[in-house]
Every structure is written in structure tokens, then in C-alpha cells.
Motif scaffolding. Structure first.
Motif, PDB file in Angstrom:
ATOM      1  N   SER A  33     102.023 -13.670  45.231  1.00  0.00           N
ATOM      2  CA  SER A  33     103.294 -14.230  45.750  1.00  0.00           C
ATOM      3  C   SER A  33     104.394 -13.307  45.036  1.00  0.00           C
ATOM      4  O   SER A  33     105.426 -12.838  45.798  1.00  0.00           O
ATOM      5  CB  SER A  33     103.595 -15.637  45.320  1.00  0.00           C
ATOM      6  OG  SER A  33     102.507 -16.425  45.881  1.00  0.00           O
TER       7      SER A  33
ATOM      8  N   ALA B 150     102.206 -18.609  48.659  1.00  0.00           N
ATOM      9  CA  ALA B 150     102.666 -19.836  48.164  1.00  0.00           C
ATOM     10  C   ALA B 150     102.305 -20.926  48.746  1.00  0.00           C
ATOM     11  O   ALA B 150     102.077 -21.980  47.880  1.00  0.00           O
ATOM     12  CB  ALA B 150     104.256 -19.492  48.302  1.00  0.00           C
TER      13      ALA B 150
ATOM     14  N   LEU C 203      98.839 -21.413  47.191  1.00  0.00           N
ATOM     15  CA  LEU C 203      98.894 -21.926  45.739  1.00  0.00           C
ATOM     16  C   LEU C 203      99.452 -23.469  45.403  1.00  0.00           C
ATOM     17  O   LEU C 203      98.788 -23.952  44.627  1.00  0.00           O
ATOM     18  CB  LEU C 203     100.327 -20.976  44.784  1.00  0.00           C
ATOM     19  CG  LEU C 203     100.540 -21.333  43.475  1.00  0.00           C
ATOM     20  CD1 LEU C 203      99.295 -20.970  42.477  1.00  0.00           C
ATOM     21  CD2 LEU C 203     101.785 -20.327  42.810  1.00  0.00           C
ATOM     22  N   ARG C 204     100.194 -23.843  46.375  1.00  0.00           N
ATOM     23  CA  ARG C 204     100.630 -25.299  46.401  1.00  0.00           C
ATOM     24  C   ARG C 204      99.293 -25.910  46.538  1.00  0.00           C
ATOM     25  O   ARG C 204      98.976 -26.960  45.764  1.00  0.00           O
ATOM     26  CB  ARG C 204     101.419 -25.795  47.274  1.00  0.00           C
ATOM     27  CG  ARG C 204     103.214 -25.138  46.974  1.00  0.00           C
ATOM     28  CD  ARG C 204     104.074 -26.006  47.817  1.00  0.00           C
ATOM     29  NE  ARG C 204     103.605 -26.430  49.170  1.00  0.00           N
ATOM     30  CZ  ARG C 204     103.646 -25.460  50.212  1.00  0.00           C
ATOM     31  NH1 ARG C 204     104.182 -24.344  49.952  1.00  0.00           N
ATOM     32  NH2 ARG C 204     103.542 -26.004  51.541  1.00  0.00           N
TER      33      ARG C 204
ATOM     34  N   SER D 203      96.876 -25.762  43.645  1.00  0.00           N
ATOM     35  CA  SER D 203      97.280 -26.191  42.210  1.00  0.00           C
ATOM     36  C   SER D 203      97.173 -28.003  42.171  1.00  0.00           C
ATOM     37  O   SER D 203      96.548 -28.612  41.334  1.00  0.00           O
ATOM     38  CB  SER D 203      98.755 -25.986  42.107  1.00  0.00           C
ATOM     39  OG  SER D 203      99.568 -26.322  42.988  1.00  0.00           O
TER      40      SER D 203
ATOM     41  N   TYR E  36     101.976 -23.748  38.067  1.00  0.00           N
ATOM     42  CA  TYR E  36     101.567 -22.999  39.315  1.00  0.00           C
ATOM     43  C   TYR E  36     101.814 -24.021  40.396  1.00  0.00           C
ATOM     44  O   TYR E  36     102.070 -23.732  41.649  1.00  0.00           O
ATOM     45  CB  TYR E  36      99.931 -22.927  39.234  1.00  0.00           C
ATOM     46  CG  TYR E  36      99.376 -22.059  38.297  1.00  0.00           C
ATOM     47  CD1 TYR E  36      99.501 -20.670  38.513  1.00  0.00           C
ATOM     48  CD2 TYR E  36      98.851 -22.539  37.149  1.00  0.00           C
ATOM     49  CE1 TYR E  36      98.907 -19.828  37.409  1.00  0.00           C
ATOM     50  CE2 TYR E  36      98.232 -21.594  36.067  1.00  0.00           C
ATOM     51  CZ  TYR E  36      98.524 -20.210  36.303  1.00  0.00           C
ATOM     52  OH  TYR E  36      98.078 -19.294  35.171  1.00  0.00           O
ATOM     53  N   TYR E  37     101.824 -25.319  40.138  1.00  0.00           N
ATOM     54  CA  TYR E  37     102.318 -26.280  41.213  1.00  0.00           C
ATOM     55  C   TYR E  37     103.754 -26.012  41.511  1.00  0.00           C
ATOM     56  O   TYR E  37     104.027 -26.020  42.609  1.00  0.00           O
ATOM     57  CB  TYR E  37     102.043 -27.885  40.651  1.00  0.00           C
ATOM     58  CG  TYR E  37     102.666 -28.616  41.747  1.00  0.00           C
ATOM     59  CD1 TYR E  37     101.644 -29.188  42.519  1.00  0.00           C
ATOM     60  CD2 TYR E  37     104.006 -29.429  41.478  1.00  0.00           C
ATOM     61  CE1 TYR E  37     101.693 -30.276  43.600  1.00  0.00           C
ATOM     62  CE2 TYR E  37     104.142 -30.291  42.423  1.00  0.00           C
ATOM     63  CZ  TYR E  37     103.165 -30.770  43.483  1.00  0.00           C
ATOM     64  OH  TYR E  37     103.449 -31.612  44.345  1.00  0.00           O
TER      65      TYR E  37
ATOM     66  N   GLY F 135     104.487 -22.873  43.654  1.00  0.00           N
ATOM     67  CA  GLY F 135     104.272 -22.852  44.731  1.00  0.00           C
ATOM     68  C   GLY F 135     105.188 -23.481  45.752  1.00  0.00           C
ATOM     69  O   GLY F 135     105.546 -22.765  46.683  1.00  0.00           O
TER      70      GLY F 135
ATOM     71  N   LYS G  74     107.821 -20.603  47.947  1.00  0.00           N
ATOM     72  CA  LYS G  74     107.852 -20.714  49.412  1.00  0.00           C
ATOM     73  C   LYS G  74     109.485 -20.956  49.872  1.00  0.00           C
ATOM     74  O   LYS G  74     109.767 -20.291  50.772  1.00  0.00           O
ATOM     75  CB  LYS G  74     107.265 -22.075  49.645  1.00  0.00           C
ATOM     76  CG  LYS G  74     107.382 -22.672  51.277  1.00  0.00           C
ATOM     77  CD  LYS G  74     106.489 -21.860  52.113  1.00  0.00           C
ATOM     78  CE  LYS G  74     106.540 -22.400  53.302  1.00  0.00           C
ATOM     79  NZ  LYS G  74     105.512 -21.713  54.256  1.00  0.00           N
TER      80      LYS G  74
END
Length: 453
Positions: A203, A219, A222-223, A226, A255-256, A259, A263
Motif C-alpha cells: 500500500s 488497503a 489489509l483491513r 488485520s 495494521y488495522y 488499513g 484506503k
């Protein structure tokens, strides 16, 4: 076998020669080198193999350069056609650290006579990577990728991930995009801890490369990942399961939150400010996140501040210029946000014809420091600031100042090896070239010369 014995005697005869030349007893040599006297005695009598650390210690005592007798040391690593991992791995690491590429290649060629030895190369690469020697680790990971029979093994996929991480350290846009293309097919085959960091890095690289659609994809992934990992880790804790905690480069909350943040940034860069604002709530208040320690709490506070900053950003970029005084007050409370804030203000000023001359004077020192920031993300941010300033100066009718900014953009595009940006600013320079001073022309020719070499 006879050749091996000759090499061993040669290694030891050199040590013996310099010992006698310096008039050292074994006791004295052991004292100076820090090598146990008994071990040293066994080494010189060929009853014990010498470690690379011991050889380096003797080289220092004898005043010899780094890499002394390394060309003979491989005899300590290969005995009766067997490989001594405890000696070979440190030897290859040291060769990589001091740049003895020929020695590495000779050993690698011998190792790869049996493909089972690729695991040794992976161990070398992992130790180099862990020690921050990313560039030095690349050839070893590449050897594994080229010679690993099982392309679905963890070490094969992790090698692809490490190669990606090592390659995207620079500011070369073309090389970084090639690294993304090579790595993306493997991102979902990694163990989850590496997946998280891989998606975060993908990302970030796509942000620098202005690949907004790709950035959104990573992204989103990743969301999703995570939250899945968080849910699994939380369930383990509540069920009192005894297991190793997930090892990640960053705290799980990073990471959360990233994300959502990334985005939003990807949407922002496509001009979708209203949509971007909706994602702010995903990281504005992460107090509910249970798996946190002191580090996690600090990260949550960072996200809270970034959320406030981005709400100002999206409002300002949507034309709500009345919030500018509040935004400036926010920046005074959080100076760390000034660099990003100046970019937002510059973009809004160029888009909505806001007069910010007084703000540019107020933050003149901070603007000068843009040039001190390193790394592709910061250089990219600096480029965007200067490009919006070109538009601002042109609307003000200050052509000479606009030409200064165009030349700055050309220089930054050169640093990033961003050919699209370079062409865009070259066209701009030519459009206003009739207003260029002799100094402008000289600077232009110097930059063009660098880019075309």
C-alpha cells in the motif's frame, strides 16, 4: 582429501609464520586475540577447526586487513564432502558484510551441487536481513528462489517477501513498481504475520507510485486480514489457549488502523473526499481494541491525531475554506503534522484560489526543511507540494517563481525516477520558457543532463 589437507596446512602455516615473525608465544597470542589457549593450541595442530570470528581476531592481532585468509577458510567449512553449517553460515555472512563477492560465488556454486543446501543460503539471508543488511541479503534470497524445488514452501514465499522489502528501499519508481509486480502473486501465500506487513508495504509503495487503484486493493485486504487476525488472537486469549503470540514488525493495531487510513488516502488522491472522510471513523477511536500494551496505546493516540488532521484535510479540499484558521491552530498544537498540513493547504490554495502568501512566509523555515527529508514517501510529498505551488504561482501571475518551482519538481522527479512526472514538468517549462532567466536555463540543462545519462 590431500588437497584439503594442503589448504588446511596453508591456513595454519600462515598463522604460524606471523606468530613467529611477531615473536608471540601461544599464550601471548591467545591473550591478545581473546582465544582460549587450549583452543588455540588445538587449532594450530589441526585438532580443532577455526571459527571465522577467531580468524578475524588473529587478523586484527597481526595487523592484517578484513578478509585475511578467507580464500583458504572454505577448507574449514567442507570436510569429507560434508558441509559444516556452524562454520559456513558465519563465513558467508562475513563475506557479504565486507563485500567478498567472488568468495561467496565460489561457495554458493559448490553448495548448489546439492540442492538440499539451499536451506543454508536461506539461513544466511535471514541473519543478514535481521541485522539490517538488506542489500547484502538479496543475492542469497535470489539463489533460494532460483533453486528451491518447492515453490509453495514457506521459505520460498518468505524469500519473495524479503526480496520485495529489500528492493523497495530506494526511490527509483521503475524499480519499485517492478518489485511490486514480482511480489504481489505471493502476498496471500505468506504466513499471516508476514502478510500483514507485506500488504502494508504494498500500500505504501503504491502511494508513492500514485497507483491509487492498487493502493485501494491492498488497503482493503489489509483491513480484512488485520481484523481476522485480531479476532483469532482475541479468541485464543479468551479461551485461555497457551500459544505463542503473533510476531509482527508493528503492533497489530497499526495494521488495522492503517488499513482504514490508507484506503482514505487512496480515495483522497482520486478526489473522492466525501468517500475518504467516511473511512476516518475506522481509526479515529480505537479504544475498543483489546490486545494493546503501552506501545499499542501510543499507536492509538497517533491514529486519533491523524484522524483529526485528515478530517481537516478532507473538509479543506472539499472547499470548506472557513476551517483554515482552525486547521492552522491544530498544526500549531501538533507540529509533527506541519509537513503534511502544508501540502493540504497548498493543494487547497491552488484549487480554490486562496491567498496563502502570509502562510507561506509564516512557514518558510518548515518549507525549506522539505529538502532535508529522505525516503520515497517524503520526497513524493515534497514533489506534490512543489507541483501545487507551481499552479498557485501561475494563477498569481508570478511566472519567475513558477519556473523556480517547476525546476524543483524536475529535480525531485529525477530523484524518484518518475518519468511521467518528469515529462509533465518538462512540458510546463517549455510552455513558459520565454520567461526563463539564464539561471533557469542553466539549471534546466543540468537537470536534463542528469536524467538522460
Amino acid at each position: 582429501m590431500r588437497l584439503q589437507e594442503t589448504l588446511q596446512r596453508s591456513l595454519r602455516s600462515e598463522i604460524d609464520r606471523l606468530q613467529k615473525q611477531n615473536g608471540y608465544t601461544l599464550s601471548k597470542l591467545g591473550e591478545l586475540s581473546g582465544i582460549n589457549h587450549g583452543h588455540l593450541s588445538d587449532i594450530v595442530r589441526s585438532k580443532r577447526s577455526i571459527t571465522i570470528g577467531q580468524l578475524d581476531a588473529l587478523a586484527k592481532v597481526f595487523g592484517q586487513p578484513s578478509g585475511w585468509l578467507y580464500d583458504l577458510y572454505t577448507s574449514e567449512c567442507f570436510t569429507k564432502e560434508k558441509v559444516s553449517r556452524p562454520r559456513l553460515i558465519p563465513y558467508l555472512i562475513r563475506c557479504a558484510e565486507i563485500g567478498l563477492h567472488d568468495s561467496i560465488q565460489q561457495v554458493v556454486s559448490k553448495l548448489l551441487d546439492d540442492r538440499k543446501n539451499v536451506g543454508i543460503l536461506f539461513s544466511v539471508a535471514e541473519q543478514l536481513f535481521a541485522n539490517g543488511k538488506l542489500i547484502q541479503s538479496v543475492p542469497f534470497y535470489q539463489h533460494l528462489v532460483d533453486n528451491e524445488k518447492d515453490s509453495h514452501s514457506d521459505r520460498f514465499v518468505i524469500s519473495q517477501y524479503r526480496l520485495f522489502r529489500a528492493t523497495v528501499q530506494g526511490t527509483n519508481a521503475e524499480e519499485n513498481w517492478e518489485a511490486v509486480i514480482r511480489f504481489k502473486p505471493y502476498r496471500n501465500r505468506l504466513p499471516e504475520n508476514y502478510q500483514l506487513d507485506g500488504l502494508l508495504q504494498l500500500s505504501t509503495v503504491c502511494f508513492v507510485l500514485q497507483r491509487w487503484g492498487d493502493m485501494e486493493i491492498y488497503a482493503d485486504e489489509l483491513r480484512s486480514l488485520s481484523f481476522k487476525v485480531y479476532d483469532n488472537e482475541l479468541r485464543k486469549r479468551k479461551n485461555n489457549k497457551v500459544c505463542e503470540p503473533l510476531k509482527t514488525d508493528r503492533h497489530l493495531v497499526v495494521y488495522y488502523g492503517q488499513g482504514y487510513l490508507l484506503k482514505g488516502v487512496a480515495l483522497q488522491m482520486q478526489g473522492l473526499y466525501s468517500e475518504a472522510r467516511e473511512f476516518v471513523q475506522g481509526y479515529a477511536d480505537l479504544a475498543w481494541f483489546e490486545l494493546v500494551d503501552e506501545v499499542g496505546l501510543k499507536e492509538i493516540e497517533k491514529f486519533r491525531i491523524w484522524a483529526r488532521a485528515n478530517l481537516y484535510t478532507y473538509s479543506l479540499l472539499m472547499g470548506e475554506t472557513a476551517i483554515l484558521p482552525d486547521y492552522l491552530e491544530f498544526l500549531s498544537k501538533y507540529p509533527v503534522e506541519i509537513q503534511a498540513g502544508l501540502l493540504t493547504i497548498m493543494e487547497a490554495a491552488s484549487k480554490y484560489d486562496i491567498d496563502i502568501d502570509d502562510k507561506l512566509d509564516r512557514y518558510s523555515e518548515e518549507i525549506k526543511r522539505f529538502s532535508d527529508y529522505k525516503g520515497s514517501v517524503n520526497i513524493g510529498r515534497h514533489y506534490n507540494f512543489r507541483y501545487y505551488k507551481v499552479e498557485y504561482e501561475l494563477k498569481k501571475g508570478r511566472i519567475n517563481k513558477a519556473l523556480d518551482e517547476i525546476l524543483c519538481c524536475l529535480d525531485l522527479a529525477d530523484q524518484l525516477n518518475n518519468q511521467q512526472a518528469f515529462k509533465r514538468n518538462t512540458a510546463l517549462f517549455w510552455a513558459y520558457r520565454q520567461h526563463a532567466s539564464e539561471q533557469h536555463e542553466r539549471n534546466y540543462q543540468e537537470i536534463i543532463g542528469r536524467f538522460t545519462v
